[in-house]
Design an enzyme around this catalytic site. Structure first.
Site, PDB file in Angstrom:
ATOM      1  N   SER A  95       0.860  -1.191   0.000  1.00  0.00           N
ATOM      2  CA  SER A  95       0.000   0.000   0.000  1.00  0.00           C
ATOM      3  C   SER A  95       0.890   1.231   0.000  1.00  0.00           C
ATOM      4  O   SER A  95       2.027   1.190   0.504  1.00  0.00           O
ATOM      5  CB  SER A  95      -0.854  -0.001   1.274  1.00  0.00           C
ATOM      6  OG  SER A  95      -1.472   1.256   1.456  1.00  0.00           O
ATOM      7  N   TYR A  98       0.353   0.128  10.669  1.00  0.00           N
ATOM      8  CA  TYR A  98      -0.085  -0.301   9.331  1.00  0.00           C
ATOM      9  C   TYR A  98       1.030  -0.004   8.314  1.00  0.00           C
ATOM     10  O   TYR A  98       1.377  -0.855   7.487  1.00  0.00           O
ATOM     11  CB  TYR A  98      -1.371   0.428   8.943  1.00  0.00           C
ATOM     12  CG  TYR A  98      -1.904   0.054   7.578  1.00  0.00           C
ATOM     13  CD1 TYR A  98      -2.395  -1.223   7.319  1.00  0.00           C
ATOM     14  CD2 TYR A  98      -1.920   0.991   6.539  1.00  0.00           C
ATOM     15  CE1 TYR A  98      -2.893  -1.555   6.054  1.00  0.00           C
ATOM     16  CE2 TYR A  98      -2.422   0.662   5.281  1.00  0.00           C
ATOM     17  CZ  TYR A  98      -2.909  -0.617   5.045  1.00  0.00           C
ATOM     18  OH  TYR A  98      -3.392  -0.946   3.798  1.00  0.00           O
TER      19      TYR A  98
HETATM   20  N1  LIG Z   1      -8.842  -0.704   0.325  1.00  0.00           N
HETATM   21  C1  LIG Z   1      -7.815   0.088   0.108  1.00  0.00           C
HETATM   22  O1  LIG Z   1      -7.967   1.300  -0.148  1.00  0.00           O
HETATM   23  C2  LIG Z   1      -6.420  -0.450   0.141  1.00  0.00           C
HETATM   24  C3  LIG Z   1      -5.371   0.429  -0.168  1.00  0.00           C
HETATM   25  C4  LIG Z   1      -4.076  -0.056  -0.125  1.00  0.00           C
HETATM   26  C5  LIG Z   1      -3.833  -1.376   0.198  1.00  0.00           C
HETATM   27  N2  LIG Z   1      -4.877  -2.190   0.504  1.00  0.00           N
HETATM   28  C6  LIG Z   1      -4.557  -3.586   0.865  1.00  0.00           C
HETATM   29  O2  LIG Z   1      -5.369  -4.450   0.115  1.00  0.00           O
HETATM   30  C7  LIG Z   1      -5.551  -5.676   0.832  1.00  0.00           C
HETATM   31  C8  LIG Z   1      -7.020  -6.073   0.790  1.00  0.00           C
HETATM   32  O3  LIG Z   1      -7.756  -5.077   1.470  1.00  0.00           O
HETATM   33  P1  LIG Z   1      -9.311  -4.804   1.225  1.00  0.00           P
HETATM   34  O4  LIG Z   1      -9.428  -3.328   1.072  1.00  0.00           O
HETATM   35  O5  LIG Z   1      -9.851  -5.693   0.188  1.00  0.00           O
HETATM   36  O6  LIG Z   1      -9.876  -5.155   2.681  1.00  0.00           O
HETATM   37  P2  LIG Z   1     -10.959  -6.230   3.193  1.00  0.00           P
HETATM   38  O7  LIG Z   1     -12.156  -6.196   2.324  1.00  0.00           O
HETATM   39  O8  LIG Z   1     -11.117  -5.965   4.648  1.00  0.00           O
HETATM   40  O9  LIG Z   1     -10.223  -7.615   2.974  1.00  0.00           O
HETATM   41  C9  LIG Z   1      -9.191  -8.036   3.824  1.00  0.00           C
HETATM   42  C10 LIG Z   1      -9.272  -9.529   3.965  1.00  0.00           C
HETATM   43  O10 LIG Z   1      -8.225  -9.941   4.862  1.00  0.00           O
HETATM   44  C11 LIG Z   1      -8.786 -10.898   5.751  1.00  0.00           C
HETATM   45  N3  LIG Z   1      -8.059 -11.023   7.005  1.00  0.00           N
HETATM   46  C12 LIG Z   1      -7.888 -10.090   7.967  1.00  0.00           C
HETATM   47  N4  LIG Z   1      -7.224 -10.626   9.016  1.00  0.00           N
HETATM   48  C13 LIG Z   1      -6.985 -11.928   8.707  1.00  0.00           C
HETATM   49  C14 LIG Z   1      -6.370 -12.998   9.393  1.00  0.00           C
HETATM   50  N5  LIG Z   1      -5.895 -12.868  10.644  1.00  0.00           N
HETATM   51  N6  LIG Z   1      -6.282 -14.203   8.780  1.00  0.00           N
HETATM   52  C15 LIG Z   1      -6.796 -14.383   7.542  1.00  0.00           C
HETATM   53  N7  LIG Z   1      -7.414 -13.404   6.842  1.00  0.00           N
HETATM   54  C16 LIG Z   1      -7.511 -12.187   7.434  1.00  0.00           C
HETATM   55  C17 LIG Z   1     -10.187 -10.361   6.004  1.00  0.00           C
HETATM   56  O11 LIG Z   1     -10.983 -11.337   6.619  1.00  0.00           O
HETATM   57  P3  LIG Z   1     -12.332 -10.936   7.417  1.00  0.00           P
HETATM   58  O12 LIG Z   1     -13.353 -10.759   6.356  1.00  0.00           O
HETATM   59  O13 LIG Z   1     -12.556 -12.101   8.306  1.00  0.00           O
HETATM   60  O14 LIG Z   1     -12.023  -9.674   8.173  1.00  0.00           O
HETATM   61  C18 LIG Z   1     -10.600 -10.013   4.584  1.00  0.00           C
HETATM   62  O15 LIG Z   1     -11.041 -11.155   3.891  1.00  0.00           O
HETATM   63  C19 LIG Z   1      -4.987  -5.434   2.233  1.00  0.00           C
HETATM   64  O16 LIG Z   1      -3.722  -6.037   2.333  1.00  0.00           O
HETATM   65  C20 LIG Z   1      -4.850  -3.917   2.307  1.00  0.00           C
HETATM   66  O17 LIG Z   1      -3.809  -3.506   3.165  1.00  0.00           O
HETATM   67  C21 LIG Z   1      -6.154  -1.773   0.466  1.00  0.00           C
END
Ligand SMILES: NC(=O)c1ccc[n+]([C@@H]2O[C@H](COP(=O)([O-])OP(=O)(O)OC[C@H]3O[C@@H](n4cnc5c(N)ncnc54)[C@H](OP(=O)(O)O)[C@@H]3O)[C@@H](O)[C@H]2O)c1
Length: 322
Positions: A157, A182
């Site tokens: 990120s 983070y």
């Molecule tokens: N959204 C953004 O703007 C953004 C920007 C930059 C980077 N990112 C990165 O993109 C990635 C995906 O994010 P997203 O936005 O799609 O968020 P999200 O919808 O919250 O998805 C994150 C996933 O990670 C899972 N997770 C969390 N803790 C876990 C654990 N202990 N063991 C196994 N799985 C776990 C969550 O499971 P649960 O459903 O059970 O919580 C969920 O399925 C992340 O690495 C994030 O840092 C996102």
């Protein structure tokens, strides 16, 4: 020394979707694994790879919720995995290796953001443990299942702008700040790709890190609505702010990094907007780019050693098992 960070002109852009970047790519007979591949960006990546013919393995800490979220997306299979628990990672790894299934693509996508101070396992800071150490352990466990030339994509990120690795205090024994925590974990995600690629080289695998862009997903669940407004992430009407992507657009860079032939000669690179990122010239995370501490080869090797010591896993320093 850092990785070479210069755009290569992929022909795609910030708002290309995961399905657009994979158009014409046939993944029939191929298998991908996407952690958290049932929520937000992960689900969009799962849908795109499935549509291209891949079988997609989705490890999930909430398997029932994952199966419900993936209903209607063919060729997906869900297994229990909690990245906060290295015993769970070990059990998943052992069960997966027993199936004999080989992996062509791994997208280390799952993550948490802005947790209140929380410790997991032997007292590790939660972001560093879940976002980085859990994936480090998982990929080390899965090495024997990787096909030759496999792609490993580590979802980082522009949050990496917020902190390099705190070498003297990675677990925040003092001065906890959820944004720095983070940020450190997202720097670790980028450095992981750098050293994994360096250790293995193109004969075994290629690893990349990606910044997906800014996308409203359940990731922001710990952040109060007032802060969403204050940060400029949403309009007063609750809509995503200008420059934000949809989940399908946010998943595109990871899917591109997992499949694009033009990246073959660029292992270890940090990517954004479906291209290799340029070095960051400022501190605006919406513009992005990559800071030197996230692609420094010496720091990547140092983080690998620290992670191997903490997890007691280091399968990539041994000879290729195939
Ligand atoms: N959204 C953004 O703007 C953004 C920007 C930059 C980077 N990112 C990165 O993109 C990635 C995906 O994010 P997203 O936005 O799609 O968020 P999200 O919808 O919250 O998805 C994150 C996933 O990670 C899972 N997770 C969390 N803790 C876990 C654990 N202990 N063991 C196994 N799985 C776990 C969550 O499971 P649960 O459903 O059970 O919580 C969920 O399925 C992340 O690495 C994030 O840092 C996102």
């Amino acid at each position: 020394m850092t990785t070479a960070q210069h755009r290569i002109g992929s022909g795609f852009h910030a708002f290309s979707t995961a399905r657009e970047v994979i158009r014409g790519v046939d993944l029939s007979g191929r298998t991908a694994l996407i952690t958290g591949g049932y929520s937000g960006l992960g689900r969009a990546a799962t849908a795109a790879l499935s549509a291209a013919g891949a079988r997609v393995v989705v490890p999930a800490r909430r398997p029932d919720a994952a199966r419900a979220a993936l209903a209607g997306i063919p060729h997906t299979v869900v297994h229990a995995l909690d990245l906060a628990d290295l015993d769970s990672v070990r059990r998943f790894g052992e069960r997966f290796l027993d199936t004999g299934v080989r992996l062509d693509i791994v997208i280390a996508n799952a993550g948490v953001m802005a947790y209140p101070a929380e410790r997991v396992g032997p007292g590790w800071e939660a972001h560093f443990a879940i976002n980085h150490l859990g994936h480090f352990a998982l990929v080390n466990r899965l090495r024997p299942a990787l096909t030759r030339g496999a792609r490993i994509v580590s979802v980082s990120s522009s949050g990496h702008f917020l902190s390099g690795i705190r070498w003297d205090d990675p677990h925040f024994r003092r001065g906890y700040d959820h944004w720095q925590a983070y940020g450190q974990s997202k720097t670790a995600n980028a450095l992981f790709a750098v050293h994994l690629d360096t250790m293995c080289g193109p004969g075994e695998l290629r690893a990349f890190a990606v910044h997906p862009g800014s996308i409203l997903t359940p990731l922001q669940r710990n952040i109060p609505r007032a802060e969403h407004l204050a940060q400029g992430w949403v309009t007063p009407a609750g809509r995503p702010a200008k420059g934000f992507k949809t989940p399908a657009q946010g998943a595109a860079t990871a899917v591109w990094a997992a499949t694009a032939a033009e990246l073959d000669g660029h292992g270890g690179a940090y990517c954004q907007d479906c291209d290799i990122a340029e070095p960051a010239t400022g501190d605006d995370m919406l513009i992005g780019g990559v800071k030197p501490w996230a692609v420094d080869r010496d720091d990547a090797a140092r983080l690998w050693s620290l992670s191997a010591e903490l997890t007691e896993l280091d399968s990539f320093t041994r000879a290729d098992p195939r």
